[in-house]
Scaffold this motif. Structure first.
Motif, PDB file in Angstrom:
ATOM      1  N   UNK A 150      -0.914  25.984  13.746  1.00 54.82           N
ATOM      2  CA  UNK A 150      -1.290  24.790  14.516  1.00 54.82           C
ATOM      3  C   UNK A 150      -2.605  25.078  15.235  1.00 54.82           C
ATOM      4  N   UNK A 151      -3.428  24.061  15.421  1.00 53.04           N
ATOM      5  CA  UNK A 151      -4.673  24.256  16.161  1.00 53.04           C
ATOM      6  C   UNK A 151      -4.396  24.502  17.633  1.00 53.04           C
ATOM      7  N   UNK A 152      -3.354  23.880  18.149  1.00 52.88           N
ATOM      8  CA  UNK A 152      -2.885  24.125  19.512  1.00 52.88           C
ATOM      9  C   UNK A 152      -1.368  24.337  19.440  1.00 52.88           C
ATOM     10  N   UNK A 153      -0.823  25.232  20.244  1.00 49.08           N
ATOM     11  CA  UNK A 153       0.632  25.422  20.235  1.00 49.08           C
ATOM     12  C   UNK A 153       1.356  24.123  20.593  1.00 49.08           C
ATOM     13  N   UNK A 154       2.540  23.980  20.069  1.00 46.06           N
ATOM     14  CA  UNK A 154       3.356  22.802  20.342  1.00 46.06           C
ATOM     15  C   UNK A 154       3.518  22.615  21.839  1.00 46.06           C
TER      16      UNK A 154
END
Length: 109
Positions: free
Chosen positions: A78-82
């Protein structure tokens, strides 16, 4: 060469979380002929998937075929964590859209 969008060959194209740091993409087919056409097209490679999703190649962690299940699975970071501030898809279920129009070359007899 004639191409068609992946969405015209696959029965299911979906994305979902694979933990808080990964997304997984499932592409499933109704029959072996469609599965073979797509898998043998060579479009499911790390460089191709990285370009399609606008990420670095090392963000694509795995790509593999499941011939008995007539499916292809792609996993990427993911580009940013959930759930991190700025992350826009908590469940990862809206990330598959670029796959819908992936151009798949057709064999012409």
């Amino acid at each position: 060469m004639t191409t068609v969008p992946l969405s015209s060959l696959a029965t299911v194209i979906r994305s979902k979380n694979a933990g808080p740091f990964l997304l997984t993409f499932d592409v499933m087919f109704e029959d072996a002929a469609h599965f073979d056409t797509v898998w043998e097209s060579g479009r499911f490679t790390k460089p191709a998937m990285a370009e399609l999703f606008g990420v670095e190649e090392n963000a694509i962690t795995s790509i593999f075929a499941v011939p008995r299940g007539q499916a292809i699975k792609v996993t990427m970071r993911r580009q940013l964590p959930q759930g991190k501030l700025g992350e826009s898809d908590m469940y990862g279920c809206q990330q598959h859209a670029p796959l819908l129009d992936l151009a798949i070359p057709l064999r012409v007899a």
